[in-house]
Write a protein that holds these residues in place. Structure first.
Motif, mmCIF file in Angstrom:
data_model
loop_
_atom_site.group_PDB
_atom_site.id
_atom_site.type_symbol
_atom_site.label_atom_id
_atom_site.label_comp_id
_atom_site.label_asym_id
_atom_site.label_seq_id
_atom_site.Cartn_x
_atom_site.Cartn_y
_atom_site.Cartn_z
ATOM 1 N N ARG A 159 -28.037 -2.227 -22.518
ATOM 2 C CA ARG A 159 -26.687 -1.970 -21.853
ATOM 3 C C ARG A 159 -26.391 -3.231 -21.185
ATOM 4 N NH1 ARG A 159 -27.467 1.678 -24.479
ATOM 5 N NH2 ARG A 159 -27.669 4.038 -24.000
ATOM 6 N N PRO A 160 -24.773 -3.304 -20.977
ATOM 7 C CA PRO A 160 -24.173 -4.259 -20.240
ATOM 8 C C PRO A 160 -24.885 -4.408 -18.788
ATOM 9 C CG PRO A 160 -22.548 -3.292 -21.337
ATOM 10 C CD PRO A 160 -23.893 -2.234 -21.739
ATOM 11 N N VAL A 161 -24.960 -5.430 -18.310
ATOM 12 C CA VAL A 161 -25.793 -5.526 -16.943
ATOM 13 C C VAL A 161 -24.614 -6.455 -16.087
ATOM 14 C CG1 VAL A 161 -26.952 -7.583 -17.735
ATOM 15 C CG2 VAL A 161 -27.809 -6.150 -15.837
ATOM 16 N N ILE A 162 -24.899 -5.887 -14.742
ATOM 17 C CA ILE A 162 -23.959 -6.585 -13.686
ATOM 18 C C ILE A 162 -24.689 -6.930 -12.638
ATOM 19 C CG2 ILE A 162 -21.896 -6.252 -11.908
ATOM 20 C CD1 ILE A 162 -20.939 -4.049 -13.817
ATOM 21 N N LEU A 163 -24.741 -8.093 -12.145
ATOM 22 C CA LEU A 163 -25.710 -8.625 -11.158
ATOM 23 C C LEU A 163 -25.210 -9.243 -9.966
ATOM 24 C CD1 LEU A 163 -27.298 -9.399 -14.190
ATOM 25 C CD2 LEU A 163 -29.236 -9.400 -12.769
ATOM 26 N N PHE A 164 -25.660 -9.324 -8.808
ATOM 27 C CA PHE A 164 -25.080 -9.782 -7.613
ATOM 28 C C PHE A 164 -26.328 -9.719 -6.570
ATOM 29 C CE2 PHE A 164 -23.969 -5.301 -8.334
ATOM 30 C CZ PHE A 164 -24.280 -4.512 -7.275
ATOM 31 N N ASP A 165 -25.818 -10.523 -5.592
ATOM 32 C CA ASP A 165 -26.783 -10.435 -4.398
ATOM 33 C C ASP A 165 -28.143 -10.642 -4.520
ATOM 34 O OD1 ASP A 165 -27.067 -10.008 -1.615
ATOM 35 O OD2 ASP A 165 -25.828 -8.359 -1.284
ATOM 36 N N GLU A 166 -29.186 -9.692 -4.088
ATOM 37 C CA GLU A 166 -30.468 -10.027 -4.231
ATOM 38 C C GLU A 166 -31.021 -10.053 -5.721
ATOM 39 O OE1 GLU A 166 -30.409 -8.688 0.034
ATOM 40 O OE2 GLU A 166 -29.407 -8.038 -1.530
ATOM 41 N N ALA A 167 -30.228 -9.424 -6.650
ATOM 42 C CA ALA A 167 -30.752 -9.474 -8.130
ATOM 43 C C ALA A 167 -30.906 -10.761 -8.522
ATOM 44 C CB ALA A 167 -29.669 -8.578 -8.786
ATOM 45 N N GLU A 171 -28.255 7.167 -20.808
ATOM 46 C CA GLU A 171 -26.972 7.654 -20.655
ATOM 47 C C GLU A 171 -25.983 6.961 -19.763
ATOM 48 O OE1 GLU A 171 -26.581 10.725 -21.891
ATOM 49 O OE2 GLU A 171 -28.926 10.591 -22.680
ATOM 50 N N ALA A 172 -26.468 5.836 -19.459
ATOM 51 C CA ALA A 172 -25.426 4.864 -18.626
ATOM 52 C C ALA A 172 -24.290 4.037 -19.649
ATOM 53 C CB ALA A 172 -25.999 3.933 -17.619
ATOM 54 N N ASP A 173 -23.293 3.599 -19.220
ATOM 55 C CA ASP A 173 -22.360 2.643 -19.732
ATOM 56 C C ASP A 173 -23.023 1.113 -19.415
ATOM 57 O OD1 ASP A 173 -20.680 4.382 -21.094
ATOM 58 O OD2 ASP A 173 -19.504 4.805 -19.264
ATOM 59 N N ALA A 174 -23.431 1.084 -18.216
ATOM 60 C CA ALA A 174 -24.124 -0.302 -17.699
ATOM 61 C C ALA A 174 -24.803 0.086 -16.875
ATOM 62 C CB ALA A 174 -22.675 -0.985 -17.264
ATOM 63 N N VAL A 175 -25.681 -1.012 -16.208
ATOM 64 C CA VAL A 175 -26.447 -1.022 -15.263
ATOM 65 C C VAL A 175 -26.375 -2.107 -14.188
ATOM 66 C CG1 VAL A 175 -29.102 -1.400 -14.553
ATOM 67 C CG2 VAL A 175 -28.497 -0.015 -16.507
ATOM 68 N N ALA A 176 -25.967 -1.949 -12.819
ATOM 69 C CA ALA A 176 -25.582 -2.691 -11.815
ATOM 70 C C ALA A 176 -27.046 -3.100 -11.006
ATOM 71 C CB ALA A 176 -24.731 -2.409 -10.951
ATOM 72 N N LEU A 177 -27.294 -4.205 -10.825
ATOM 73 C CA LEU A 177 -28.653 -4.611 -9.963
ATOM 74 C C LEU A 177 -28.139 -5.562 -8.743
ATOM 75 C CD1 LEU A 177 -31.053 -5.624 -13.165
ATOM 76 C CD2 LEU A 177 -31.000 -3.368 -11.612
ATOM 77 N N GLY A 178 -28.436 -5.236 -7.608
ATOM 78 C CA GLY A 178 -28.007 -6.125 -6.730
ATOM 79 C C GLY A 178 -28.606 -5.851 -5.243
ATOM 80 N N ALA A 179 -27.548 -5.078 -4.403
ATOM 81 C CA ALA A 179 -27.973 -5.386 -3.054
ATOM 82 C C ALA A 179 -29.037 -4.603 -2.579
ATOM 83 C CB ALA A 179 -26.571 -4.802 -2.420
ATOM 84 N N SER A 180 -29.684 -5.269 -1.581
ATOM 85 C CA SER A 180 -31.123 -4.535 -0.804
ATOM 86 C C SER A 180 -32.129 -4.595 -1.836
ATOM 87 C CB SER A 180 -30.448 -3.083 -0.574
ATOM 88 O OG SER A 180 -29.518 -2.906 0.480
ATOM 89 N N LEU A 181 -32.025 -5.217 -2.881
ATOM 90 C CA LEU A 181 -33.348 -5.488 -3.413
ATOM 91 C C LEU A 181 -34.248 -6.213 -2.662
ATOM 92 C CD1 LEU A 181 -32.574 -6.048 -7.541
ATOM 93 C CD2 LEU A 181 -33.822 -4.238 -6.503
ATOM 94 N N ALA A 198 -41.554 1.757 -11.780
ATOM 95 C CA ALA A 198 -40.358 2.640 -12.058
ATOM 96 C C ALA A 198 -39.484 2.293 -13.326
ATOM 97 C CB ALA A 198 -39.541 2.487 -10.844
ATOM 98 N N LEU A 199 -40.012 1.311 -14.013
ATOM 99 C CA LEU A 199 -39.477 0.827 -15.243
ATOM 100 C C LEU A 199 -39.294 1.826 -16.169
ATOM 101 C CD1 LEU A 199 -38.705 -1.608 -16.874
ATOM 102 C CD2 LEU A 199 -40.848 -1.717 -17.896
ATOM 103 N N GLY A 200 -40.238 2.726 -16.299
ATOM 104 C CA GLY A 200 -39.686 3.533 -17.546
ATOM 105 C C GLY A 200 -38.656 4.657 -17.126
ATOM 106 N N ARG A 201 -38.682 4.952 -15.965
ATOM 107 C CA ARG A 201 -37.757 5.947 -15.501
ATOM 108 C C ARG A 201 -36.444 5.519 -15.624
ATOM 109 N NH1 ARG A 201 -35.163 10.697 -15.471
ATOM 110 N NH2 ARG A 201 -34.557 11.463 -13.479
ATOM 111 N N ILE A 202 -36.157 4.167 -14.880
ATOM 112 C CA ILE A 202 -35.080 3.476 -15.026
ATOM 113 C C ILE A 202 -34.289 3.322 -16.412
ATOM 114 C CG2 ILE A 202 -33.735 1.375 -14.223
ATOM 115 C CD1 ILE A 202 -35.648 1.177 -11.942
ATOM 116 N N LEU A 203 -35.383 3.174 -17.325
ATOM 117 C CA LEU A 203 -34.982 2.781 -18.637
ATOM 118 C C LEU A 203 -34.296 4.112 -19.317
ATOM 119 C CD1 LEU A 203 -37.503 0.264 -20.066
ATOM 120 C CD2 LEU A 203 -35.164 -0.439 -19.585
ATOM 121 N N GLU A 204 -35.120 5.300 -19.139
ATOM 122 C CA GLU A 204 -34.626 6.533 -19.272
ATOM 123 C C GLU A 204 -33.199 6.885 -18.506
ATOM 124 O OE1 GLU A 204 -36.130 11.127 -18.958
ATOM 125 O OE2 GLU A 204 -37.566 9.433 -18.256
ATOM 126 N N LEU A 205 -32.960 6.610 -17.421
ATOM 127 C CA LEU A 205 -31.723 6.757 -16.989
ATOM 128 C C LEU A 205 -30.552 6.017 -17.599
ATOM 129 C CD1 LEU A 205 -32.779 7.141 -13.030
ATOM 130 C CD2 LEU A 205 -31.975 9.081 -14.762
#
Length: 236
Positions: A77-85, A48-58, A38-45
């Motif tokens: 992009r700026p990244v916000i991390l929490f929980d399972e990330a 258009e984002a101001d930031a990417v949040a990675l966390g819960a339910s990973l 899924a890496l390519g698709r997430i990077l593509e999305l």
């Protein structure tokens, strides 16, 4: 105001959530977590984002862990991390802690684990209470370039050389999503002064508790209404 928020989910959930606004489905593993493909698709999305949040339910699935590690390396992009990330990055947490454009939102228990990963010694003096917390977080921040927001019976912001403590209603810590959403949003909206953004977000969270009822665990609807009341009353 808060802008549009898009969500990326494994495609095994498409039948259940197809049509949900702002939801994108990417390849999943056999166990149902997001696959490294899924890496390519997430990077593509993310373009258009101001930031990417990675966390819960990973998941702790090895392919998902590899995906998260690659994302942290390649995101522009700026990244916000929490929980399972944080768990997913346990083998190379320096990718996050060495990133000046990252915000880590976590509990004090997770601070202890992070200090262990970074080999930061922890000293606890009996009866020192909040002072112990501040000293440990200060040592963690000194060994990092990212910013931290630690929540529990208070919110402790460590975004530069100073720390800010905001006491809150302990019941709010039962709903971690309020910290992820509010602190992440205000951090992102203040790129020239991240600490000020986090302090403002902490104030909003504290004030929202004044509008809560007396239940032990606030409901999502109750929190949404209380936040709306605070944001309408004050100009942010």
């Amino acid at each position: 105001g808060i802008g549009e928020c898009n969500t990326v989910l494994p495609d095994n959930l498409a039948k259940l959530l197809s049509g949900a606004p702002g939801t994108f489905f990417v390849p999943s593993t056999e166990s149902g977590s997001i696959d490294r493909d899924a890496l390519g698709r997430i990077l593509e999305l993310s373009d258009e984002a101001d930031a990417v949040a990675l966390g819960a339910s990973l998941s702790n699935n090895s392919k998902t862990t590899m995906l998260v590690e690659r994302l942290i390396t390649e995101l522009q992009r700026p990244v916000i991390l929490f929980d399972e990330a944080l768990t997913a990055l346990r083998t190379d947490i320096r990718q996050v802690t060495d990133n000046p454009d990252a915000l880590v939102i976590l509990t004090m228990a997770e601070v202890f684990k992070l200090c262990g990963q970074l080999q930061i010694p922890i000293q606890i003096r009996q009866g020192a209470g909040l002072v112990n917390k501040l000293e440990i977080i200060q040592d963690l921040k000194a060994a990092s370039r990212c910013q931290y927001a630690v929540y529990g019976t208070e919110i402790i912001i460590a975004a530069d050389t100073e720390m800010v403590v905001t006491p809150i209603n302990y019941r709010l810590s039962m709903v971690p999503t309020i910290f992820y959403a509010v602190l992440g949003t205000f951090w992102l909206q203040n790129p020239t002064n991240r600490r000020a953004g986090l302090v403002t977000g902490s104030y909003v969270i504290r004030e929202s508790s004044r509008h809560l009822g007396q239940t032990d665990r606030p409901s999502t609807n109750e929190l949404a209404k209380s936040l709306d009341q605070v944001l309408r009353k004050d100009d942010f």
